[in-house]
Scaffold this motif. Structure first.
Motif, PDB file in Angstrom:
ATOM      1  N   UNK A 113     -35.485  -3.888  19.937  1.00 14.60           N
ATOM      2  CA  UNK A 113     -34.275  -3.162  20.257  1.00 14.60           C
ATOM      3  C   UNK A 113     -33.335  -3.240  19.041  1.00 14.60           C
ATOM      4  N   UNK A 114     -32.719  -2.131  18.681  1.00 15.72           N
ATOM      5  CA  UNK A 114     -31.847  -2.089  17.499  1.00 15.72           C
ATOM      6  C   UNK A 114     -30.462  -2.679  17.795  1.00 15.72           C
ATOM      7  N   UNK A 115     -29.721  -2.925  16.733  1.00 19.42           N
ATOM      8  CA  UNK A 115     -28.347  -3.424  16.879  1.00 19.42           C
ATOM      9  C   UNK A 115     -27.539  -2.445  17.730  1.00 19.42           C
ATOM     10  N   UNK A 116     -27.682  -1.164  17.453  1.00 25.99           N
ATOM     11  CA  UNK A 116     -26.958  -0.144  18.209  1.00 25.99           C
ATOM     12  C   UNK A 116     -27.329  -0.197  19.687  1.00 25.99           C
ATOM     13  N   UNK A 117     -28.620  -0.259  19.998  1.00 20.94           N
ATOM     14  CA  UNK A 117     -29.064  -0.277  21.391  1.00 20.94           C
ATOM     15  C   UNK A 117     -28.563  -1.507  22.129  1.00 20.94           C
ATOM     16  N   UNK A 118     -28.639  -2.674  21.476  1.00 21.29           N
ATOM     17  CA  UNK A 118     -28.139  -3.902  22.108  1.00 21.29           C
ATOM     18  C   UNK A 118     -26.638  -3.796  22.380  1.00 21.29           C
ATOM     19  N   UNK A 119     -25.920  -3.285  21.393  1.00 18.94           N
ATOM     20  CA  UNK A 119     -24.467  -3.152  21.538  1.00 18.94           C
ATOM     21  C   UNK A 119     -24.137  -2.209  22.679  1.00 18.94           C
ATOM     22  N   UNK A 120     -24.801  -1.088  22.721  1.00 21.79           N
ATOM     23  CA  UNK A 120     -24.552  -0.096  23.775  1.00 21.79           C
ATOM     24  C   UNK A 120     -24.883  -0.668  25.152  1.00 21.79           C
ATOM     25  N   UNK A 121     -25.992  -1.392  25.245  1.00 20.96           N
ATOM     26  CA  UNK A 121     -26.421  -1.973  26.518  1.00 20.96           C
ATOM     27  C   UNK A 121     -25.415  -3.000  27.046  1.00 20.96           C
ATOM     28  N   UNK A 122     -24.992  -3.914  26.179  1.00 21.14           N
ATOM     29  CA  UNK A 122     -24.055  -4.946  26.639  1.00 21.14           C
ATOM     30  C   UNK A 122     -22.688  -4.347  26.930  1.00 21.14           C
ATOM     31  N   UNK A 123     -22.261  -3.354  26.158  1.00 24.21           N
ATOM     32  CA  UNK A 123     -20.985  -2.687  26.424  1.00 24.21           C
ATOM     33  C   UNK A 123     -21.019  -2.040  27.807  1.00 24.21           C
ATOM     34  N   UNK A 124     -22.109  -1.357  28.108  1.00 20.73           N
ATOM     35  CA  UNK A 124     -22.250  -0.701  29.407  1.00 20.73           C
ATOM     36  C   UNK A 124     -22.195  -1.718  30.535  1.00 20.73           C
ATOM     37  N   UNK A 172     -19.752   2.967  15.635  1.00 15.86           N
ATOM     38  CA  UNK A 172     -20.925   2.344  16.259  1.00 15.86           C
ATOM     39  C   UNK A 172     -22.150   3.237  16.177  1.00 15.86           C
ATOM     40  N   UNK A 173     -21.965   4.545  16.228  1.00 15.03           N
ATOM     41  CA  UNK A 173     -23.108   5.454  16.118  1.00 15.03           C
ATOM     42  C   UNK A 173     -23.793   5.335  14.758  1.00 15.03           C
ATOM     43  N   UNK A 174     -23.035   4.967  13.747  1.00 15.46           N
ATOM     44  CA  UNK A 174     -23.615   4.780  12.408  1.00 15.46           C
ATOM     45  C   UNK A 174     -24.561   3.586  12.373  1.00 15.46           C
ATOM     46  N   UNK A 175     -24.403   2.690  13.352  1.00 11.04           N
ATOM     47  CA  UNK A 175     -25.279   1.527  13.419  1.00 11.04           C
ATOM     48  C   UNK A 175     -26.722   1.921  13.749  1.00 11.04           C
ATOM     49  N   UNK A 219     -28.436   3.968  12.003  1.00  9.50           N
ATOM     50  CA  UNK A 219     -29.154   4.131  10.730  1.00  9.50           C
ATOM     51  C   UNK A 219     -28.723   3.150   9.643  1.00  9.50           C
ATOM     52  N   UNK A 220     -27.545   2.529   9.804  1.00 10.42           N
ATOM     53  CA  UNK A 220     -27.041   1.589   8.796  1.00 10.42           C
ATOM     54  C   UNK A 220     -26.707   0.262   9.458  1.00 10.42           C
ATOM     55  N   UNK A 221     -26.919  -0.807   8.736  1.00  6.87           N
ATOM     56  CA  UNK A 221     -26.507  -2.115   9.237  1.00  6.87           C
ATOM     57  C   UNK A 221     -24.995  -2.226   9.140  1.00  6.87           C
ATOM     58  N   UNK A 222     -24.357  -2.801  10.162  1.00  6.54           N
ATOM     59  CA  UNK A 222     -22.898  -2.926  10.145  1.00  6.54           C
ATOM     60  C   UNK A 222     -22.429  -3.979   9.152  1.00  6.54           C
ATOM     61  N   UNK A 223     -21.173  -3.831   8.719  1.00  4.31           N
ATOM     62  CA  UNK A 223     -20.542  -4.884   7.917  1.00  4.31           C
ATOM     63  C   UNK A 223     -20.346  -6.096   8.818  1.00  4.31           C
ATOM     64  N   UNK A 224     -20.344  -7.256   8.221  1.00  8.26           N
ATOM     65  CA  UNK A 224     -20.210  -8.489   8.995  1.00  8.26           C
ATOM     66  C   UNK A 224     -18.901  -8.524   9.782  1.00  8.26           C
ATOM     67  N   UNK A 225     -17.814  -8.029   9.179  1.00  3.51           N
ATOM     68  CA  UNK A 225     -16.520  -8.022   9.868  1.00  3.51           C
ATOM     69  C   UNK A 225     -16.593  -7.168  11.134  1.00  3.51           C
ATOM     70  N   UNK A 226     -17.249  -6.021  11.038  1.00  5.53           N
ATOM     71  CA  UNK A 226     -17.388  -5.141  12.205  1.00  5.53           C
ATOM     72  C   UNK A 226     -18.263  -5.778  13.268  1.00  5.53           C
ATOM     73  N   UNK A 227     -19.359  -6.386  12.852  1.00  3.59           N
ATOM     74  CA  UNK A 227     -20.263  -7.042  13.785  1.00  3.59           C
ATOM     75  C   UNK A 227     -19.555  -8.181  14.515  1.00  3.59           C
ATOM     76  N   UNK A 228     -18.789  -8.983  13.775  1.00  2.00           N
ATOM     77  CA  UNK A 228     -18.031 -10.083  14.396  1.00  2.00           C
ATOM     78  C   UNK A 228     -17.014  -9.563  15.389  1.00  2.00           C
TER      79      UNK A 228
END
Length: 119
Positions: free
Chosen positions: A1-12, A32-35, A37-46
């Protein structure tokens, strides 16, 4: 599962859509949609992990265990009476190192001599 998918799932699961999550995390629109195809910056991920109450390791896929972030601030005193043995390594350290089993046994013995006061 991608970072985007995990984020979307837990947000939901927390009742948030991605736009609400972006707002709460202080991110720009469609960040978040950019996640996808691109890895997020650490600040955004945190920031997103903080809003969702999960670890960055969970969002990155390094673990499948959703580990809630500690509710207490690092500056707040910790009540050792409330630390369960299974939580010890995550909550208690000395000099940046985990408390050994032997030292934890000593700490528990001292705490037993001084029962918690009910104020």
């Amino acid at each position: 599962m991608s970072i985007f998918e995990r984020t979307k799932e837990i947000a939901k699961s927390k009742g948030l859509n991605l736009r609400q999550l972006e707002d709460k995390a202080g991110l720009g629109t469609n960040s978040l949609y950019r996640w996808k195809t691109y890895n997020p910056r650490m600040e955004s991920l945190n920031a997103v992990a903080d809003v969702l109450g999960v670890s960055t390791d969970y969002l990155l896929g390094n673990t499948d265990n959703i580990v809630p972030i500690q509710e207490k601030s690092i500056n707040e005193p910790m009540d050792l009476y409330e630390v369960d043995d299974s939580e010890r390594d995550e909550m208690v350290s000395a000099g940046g190192r985990p408390i050994s089993d032997e030292d934890w046994a000593i700490i528990k013995a001292v705490l037993a001599k001084y029962p918690k006061r009910e104020d």
